[in-house]
Design a protein around this motif. Structure first.
Motif, PDB file in Angstrom:
ATOM      1  N   GLU A  91      -4.892  15.900 -43.981  1.00 11.61           N
ATOM      2  CA  GLU A  91      -5.778  17.065 -43.984  1.00 11.61           C
ATOM      3  C   GLU A  91      -5.784  17.797 -45.312  1.00 11.61           C
ATOM      4  OE1 GLU A  91      -6.088  21.275 -41.521  1.00 11.61           O
ATOM      5  OE2 GLU A  91      -5.659  19.422 -40.429  1.00 11.61           O
ATOM      6  N   ILE A  92      -4.622  18.022 -45.897  1.00 11.32           N
ATOM      7  CA  ILE A  92      -4.580  18.844 -47.107  1.00 11.32           C
ATOM      8  C   ILE A  92      -4.393  18.037 -48.384  1.00 11.32           C
ATOM      9  CG2 ILE A  92      -3.667  20.778 -45.782  1.00 11.32           C
ATOM     10  CD1 ILE A  92      -1.027  20.337 -47.281  1.00 11.32           C
ATOM     11  N   GLY A  93      -4.057  16.735 -48.268  1.00  6.78           N
ATOM     12  CA  GLY A  93      -3.957  15.885 -49.443  1.00  6.78           C
ATOM     13  C   GLY A  93      -2.596  15.921 -50.113  1.00  6.78           C
ATOM     14  N   ALA A  94      -2.418  14.990 -51.061  1.00  3.29           N
ATOM     15  CA  ALA A  94      -1.121  14.812 -51.709  1.00  3.29           C
ATOM     16  C   ALA A  94      -0.704  16.042 -52.512  1.00  3.29           C
ATOM     17  CB  ALA A  94      -1.165  13.574 -52.609  1.00  3.29           C
ATOM     18  N   VAL A  95      -1.642  16.625 -53.244  1.00  5.98           N
ATOM     19  CA  VAL A  95      -1.286  17.795 -54.054  1.00  5.98           C
ATOM     20  C   VAL A  95      -0.907  18.967 -53.148  1.00  5.98           C
ATOM     21  CG1 VAL A  95      -2.114  19.474 -55.743  1.00  5.98           C
ATOM     22  CG2 VAL A  95      -2.732  17.065 -55.977  1.00  5.98           C
ATOM     23  N   GLY A  96      -1.672  19.174 -52.076  1.00  7.49           N
ATOM     24  CA  GLY A  96      -1.350  20.243 -51.145  1.00  7.49           C
ATOM     25  C   GLY A  96       0.019  20.069 -50.523  1.00  7.49           C
ATOM     26  N   MET A  97       0.356  18.841 -50.138  1.00  5.61           N
ATOM     27  CA  MET A  97       1.680  18.580 -49.556  1.00  5.61           C
ATOM     28  C   MET A  97       2.782  18.833 -50.576  1.00  5.61           C
ATOM     29  SD  MET A  97       1.540  17.947 -46.373  1.00  5.61           S
ATOM     30  CE  MET A  97       3.230  17.414 -46.160  1.00  5.61           C
ATOM     31  N   LYS A  98       2.536  18.458 -51.820  1.00  7.16           N
ATOM     32  CA  LYS A  98       3.547  18.682 -52.864  1.00  7.16           C
ATOM     33  C   LYS A  98       3.806  20.173 -53.046  1.00  7.16           C
ATOM     34  CE  LYS A  98       6.193  17.481 -56.410  1.00  7.16           C
ATOM     35  NZ  LYS A  98       6.474  18.782 -57.046  1.00  7.16           N
ATOM     36  N   VAL A  99       2.745  20.975 -53.030  1.00  3.64           N
ATOM     37  CA  VAL A  99       2.910  22.422 -53.167  1.00  3.64           C
ATOM     38  C   VAL A  99       3.706  22.980 -51.991  1.00  3.64           C
ATOM     39  CG1 VAL A  99       1.703  24.638 -53.204  1.00  3.64           C
ATOM     40  CG2 VAL A  99       0.843  22.727 -54.570  1.00  3.64           C
ATOM     41  N   MET A 100       3.368  22.529 -50.751  1.00  4.32           N
ATOM     42  CA  MET A 100       4.106  22.983 -49.572  1.00  4.32           C
ATOM     43  C   MET A 100       5.586  22.629 -49.675  1.00  4.32           C
ATOM     44  SD  MET A 100       1.812  22.462 -46.173  1.00  4.32           S
ATOM     45  CE  MET A 100       0.305  23.390 -45.883  1.00  4.32           C
ATOM     46  N   LYS A 101       5.885  21.410 -50.099  1.00  5.25           N
ATOM     47  CA  LYS A 101       7.275  20.979 -50.210  1.00  5.25           C
ATOM     48  C   LYS A 101       8.009  21.749 -51.296  1.00  5.25           C
ATOM     49  CE  LYS A 101       6.360  16.361 -48.382  1.00  5.25           C
ATOM     50  NZ  LYS A 101       6.239  14.914 -48.659  1.00  5.25           N
ATOM     51  N   ASP A 102       7.298  22.081 -52.375  1.00  2.00           N
ATOM     52  CA  ASP A 102       7.919  22.868 -53.436  1.00  2.00           C
ATOM     53  C   ASP A 102       8.259  24.274 -52.935  1.00  2.00           C
ATOM     54  OD1 ASP A 102       7.699  20.739 -55.141  1.00  2.00           O
ATOM     55  OD2 ASP A 102       5.963  21.513 -56.244  1.00  2.00           O
ATOM     56  N   ILE A 103       7.354  24.874 -52.163  1.00  2.25           N
ATOM     57  CA  ILE A 103       7.619  26.198 -51.588  1.00  2.25           C
ATOM     58  C   ILE A 103       8.823  26.133 -50.652  1.00  2.25           C
ATOM     59  CG2 ILE A 103       6.721  27.964 -50.015  1.00  2.25           C
ATOM     60  CD1 ILE A 103       3.926  27.326 -51.159  1.00  2.25           C
ATOM     61  N   LYS A 104       8.853  25.106 -49.818  1.00  2.00           N
ATOM     62  CA  LYS A 104       9.977  24.916 -48.898  1.00  2.00           C
ATOM     63  C   LYS A 104      11.291  24.786 -49.668  1.00  2.00           C
ATOM     64  CE  LYS A 104      12.175  23.182 -45.116  1.00  2.00           C
ATOM     65  NZ  LYS A 104      12.643  24.010 -43.989  1.00  2.00           N
ATOM     66  N   ALA A 105      11.282  24.027 -50.753  1.00  2.00           N
ATOM     67  CA  ALA A 105      12.505  23.795 -51.524  1.00  2.00           C
ATOM     68  C   ALA A 105      13.015  25.075 -52.182  1.00  2.00           C
ATOM     69  CB  ALA A 105      12.252  22.725 -52.583  1.00  2.00           C
ATOM     70  N   VAL A 106      12.109  25.960 -52.583  1.00  4.99           N
ATOM     71  CA  VAL A 106      12.521  27.218 -53.210  1.00  4.99           C
ATOM     72  C   VAL A 106      13.126  28.169 -52.186  1.00  4.99           C
ATOM     73  CG1 VAL A 106      11.658  29.310 -54.333  1.00  4.99           C
ATOM     74  CG2 VAL A 106      10.908  27.066 -55.133  1.00  4.99           C
ATOM     75  N   LEU A 107      12.472  28.305 -51.034  1.00  6.54           N
ATOM     76  CA  LEU A 107      12.934  29.252 -50.020  1.00  6.54           C
ATOM     77  C   LEU A 107      14.075  28.701 -49.173  1.00  6.54           C
ATOM     78  CD1 LEU A 107       9.495  30.680 -48.809  1.00  6.54           C
ATOM     79  CD2 LEU A 107      11.169  31.777 -50.310  1.00  6.54           C
ATOM     80  N   PRO A 163      16.489  25.767 -50.047  1.00 12.36           N
ATOM     81  CA  PRO A 163      16.929  24.659 -50.902  1.00 12.36           C
ATOM     82  C   PRO A 163      17.833  23.642 -50.218  1.00 12.36           C
ATOM     83  CG  PRO A 163      18.068  26.697 -51.489  1.00 12.36           C
ATOM     84  CD  PRO A 163      16.964  27.066 -50.550  1.00 12.36           C
ATOM     85  N   LYS A 164      18.507  24.041 -49.153  1.00 12.06           N
ATOM     86  CA  LYS A 164      19.387  23.107 -48.443  1.00 12.06           C
ATOM     87  C   LYS A 164      18.711  22.485 -47.221  1.00 12.06           C
ATOM     88  CE  LYS A 164      23.812  25.170 -49.770  1.00 12.06           C
ATOM     89  NZ  LYS A 164      25.138  25.641 -49.279  1.00 12.06           N
ATOM     90  N   ASN A 165      17.429  22.837 -46.975  1.00 11.57           N
ATOM     91  CA  ASN A 165      16.689  22.310 -45.815  1.00 11.57           C
ATOM     92  C   ASN A 165      17.440  22.548 -44.506  1.00 11.57           C
ATOM     93  OD1 ASN A 165      14.626  21.003 -44.374  1.00 11.57           O
ATOM     94  ND2 ASN A 165      15.751  19.079 -44.432  1.00 11.57           N
ATOM     95  N   ILE A 166      17.863  23.794 -44.280  1.00 17.41           N
ATOM     96  CA  ILE A 166      18.538  24.113 -43.021  1.00 17.41           C
ATOM     97  C   ILE A 166      17.608  24.829 -42.041  1.00 17.41           C
ATOM     98  CG2 ILE A 166      20.816  24.191 -44.114  1.00 17.41           C
ATOM     99  CD1 ILE A 166      20.624  27.296 -43.867  1.00 17.41           C
ATOM    100  N   MET A 167      16.449  25.302 -42.514  1.00 22.82           N
ATOM    101  CA  MET A 167      15.554  26.037 -41.631  1.00 22.82           C
ATOM    102  C   MET A 167      14.679  25.074 -40.821  1.00 22.82           C
ATOM    103  SD  MET A 167      16.298  29.191 -41.846  1.00 22.82           S
ATOM    104  CE  MET A 167      15.076  29.467 -40.591  1.00 22.82           C
ATOM    105  N   ASN A 168      15.023  24.940 -39.539  1.00 18.83           N
ATOM    106  CA  ASN A 168      14.249  24.096 -38.621  1.00 18.83           C
ATOM    107  C   ASN A 168      13.883  22.764 -39.240  1.00 18.83           C
ATOM    108  OD1 ASN A 168      13.235  23.681 -36.078  1.00 18.83           O
ATOM    109  ND2 ASN A 168      11.412  24.935 -36.351  1.00 18.83           N
ATOM    110  N   PRO A 169      14.859  21.992 -39.686  1.00 16.93           N
ATOM    111  CA  PRO A 169      14.569  20.751 -40.428  1.00 16.93           C
ATOM    112  C   PRO A 169      13.809  19.718 -39.590  1.00 16.93           C
ATOM    113  CG  PRO A 169      16.889  20.846 -39.793  1.00 16.93           C
ATOM    114  CD  PRO A 169      16.299  22.197 -39.491  1.00 16.93           C
TER     115      PRO A 169
END
Length: 480
Positions: A452-468, A470-476
């Motif tokens: 739906e949102i494309g590769a660039v959109g997914m990359k931006v979402m993942k970057d936001i997730k990684a900043v907020l 960083p250990k991927n503990i929030m509802n992984p």
């Protein structure tokens, strides 16, 4: 829910320290110190109660459940989990339909129901601030004597903060908008325990152009970016007059054409819900009703006595022009409540068609001009696929659900359902729509989100997730 159909995809963040073993005793003791011994449980029964929602996904229990009493306790326990690489799963009323509360990697479930205060009501400013234990019905009961109400109605008596987390909507969205339009501010505990107020602490303005829209970043984040511990919401005046009506149509196309024409005529309809013939029959049986078994619209009009009369007259003309039946009226509150309760019970009515079977609800949303085509095509696809799937929808905003009944032991049927749901979702995407109008991504729609949102959109979402986080503990394992 579609996770039952496809293999799990590898998550892009490191998972080495997450959920490999049960919680270390030091973590348990630290959590007890933060919230009190009586507010933590590791018993199997309690954990399993917190590892399942209304979806068809199998139970995935956390390692422990905690009941914080205030935001300071949430912050302290989030920090404990962050320092020990322990997953955090926020929990409200478990009414979700996409497996959003399943603890895929174990960890700690934060049950927020004991934080149930209505913090501040500002009647002159039409807003209210609530904690996550406050539900939709609870808030409206509290507001009853104020002349105000909160109209976003997903059917279930869901937690308001949980509704914000999933960007919920429902039957009133065509008039009053979704949670995304009605959340003014959020208090959020981040993965490391820091507390952020997305619009500034205690701010509750009607509009702003200050900085990034952090509030809408967290609305719909499904617990993957932080724990919502407070939300400030828009309120509305209770209308002077509310009238509901039901009318049937000879075809799906006629009902959809009528819907689009009502909206194009700028009639400020409050609710306009579609039920196909299969769904009407199921609701009649389940809720002891006697509506005509045909494509049907449930409508509701809000306003002054005079304006409601004008809305009804204009709508009746459009209904007649599309070969619709005369209106069956529901004018008093008791009759209206019975009508809309039947609509909200559609999920259970559908499941009663095939007792013992599981159910899966699709959730596509398309531009209004595409609505007649996609519903007609979906009905034809159901027949070709030999599937039982009554259709119901918030068609005033282009969103509808196909409630597919499935025997999980029948491999051939499960294959046909997988193929059908994929076709439906991609049909919506091809019509410039979305794979989910209100249920969220959860476990099963991550691939569709990428499409739906494309590769660039997914990359931006993942970057936001990684900043907020960083250990991927929030509802992984959810959303991205």
């Amino acid at each position: 829910m579609q996770r039952v159909f496809r293999k799990r995809r590898r998550f892009p963040f490191p998972m080495q320290q997450i959920g490999k073993r049960g919680l270390h005793s030091n973590v348990i003791e630290a959590l007890k110190a933060a919230t009190g011994t009586e507010n933590i449980s590791t018993t199997t029964a309690v954990r399993e109660q917190h590892g399942k929602d209304e979806s068809c996904h199998s139970c995935k229990p956390p390692d422990a459940v905690v009941w914080p009493q205030n935001v300071e306790q949430v912050s302290r326990m989030a920090r404990i989990c962050f320092e020990n690489d322990v997953p955090i799963i926020p929990f409200g009323t478990s009414t979700g339909l996409e497996g959003g509360i399943l603890a895929l990697k174990g960890g700690v479930c934060f049950n927020l129901t004991k934080m149930d205060q209505i913090v501040e009501l500002n009647t002159a400013d039409f807003d209210v601030t609530v904690e996550p234990g406050v539900t939709r019905k609870g808030l409206n009961n509290y507001l009853r004597d104020s002349g105000l109400w909160f109209p976003v109605d997903p059917g279930a008596d869901a937690s308001l903060c949980g509704m914000a987390a999933t960007s919920a909507s429902g039957t009133n969205a065509v008039r009053y908008g979704t949670m995304r339009e009605n959340v003014i501010n959020l208090e959020v505990v981040l993965a490391d325990g820091r507390i952020v107020h997305t619009a500034g602490k205690e701010r509750r303005f009607r509009k702003t152009s200050a900085g990034y829209n952090m509030t809408n970043l967290f609305v719909g984040s499904e617990g993957t970016l932080g724990i919502i511990t407070k939300t400030t919401l828009r309120l509305y005046g209770i209308p002077e007059s509310m009238v509901s009506a039901v009318c049937s149509f000879p075809t799906v196309q006629a009902a959809m054409d009528c819907t689009v024409q009502i909206l194009q005529s700028c009639i400020p309809i409050a609710r306009i819900e579609f039920l196909d013939d299969v769904m009407v029959d199921a609701c009649n049986r389940y809720s002891n009703l006697s509506y005509a078994v045909a494509s049907t619209l449930f409508l509701e009009f809000h306003g002054t006595d005079r304006s409601v009369v004008e809305q009804v007259q204009a709508t009746e003309d459009i209904v007649k022009a599309n070969s619709g039946s005369d209106f069956t009226w529901a004018k008093d509150q008791e009759t209206r409540n019975k009508l809309w309760q039947a609509r909200h019970n559609a999920w259970y009515a559908a499941r009663a068609i095939r007792p013992g079977c599981e159910g899966y609800s699709t959730d596509v949303c398309v531009p209004l001009s595409k609505l007649p085509e996609i519903i007609v095509t979906t009905k034809e696809d159901l027949v070709r696929s030999k599937l039982t799937g009554p259709i119901v929808g918030h068609v005033g905003d282009g969103n509808f659900h196909c409630l597919v009944m499935m025997d999980t032991q029948n491999e051939d049927e499960m294959t046909r359902i997988k193929e059908f749901t994929n076709r439906l979702a991609r049909r919506a995407l091809a019509m410039h729509g979305t794979c989910t109008g209100e249920h969220g991504i959860g476990l099963g729609k991550r691939q569709l989100l990428a499409e739906e949102i494309g590769a660039v959109g997914m990359k931006v979402m993942k970057d936001i997730k990684a900043v907020l986080d960083p250990k991927n503990i929030m509802n992984p394992g959810k959303v991205v």
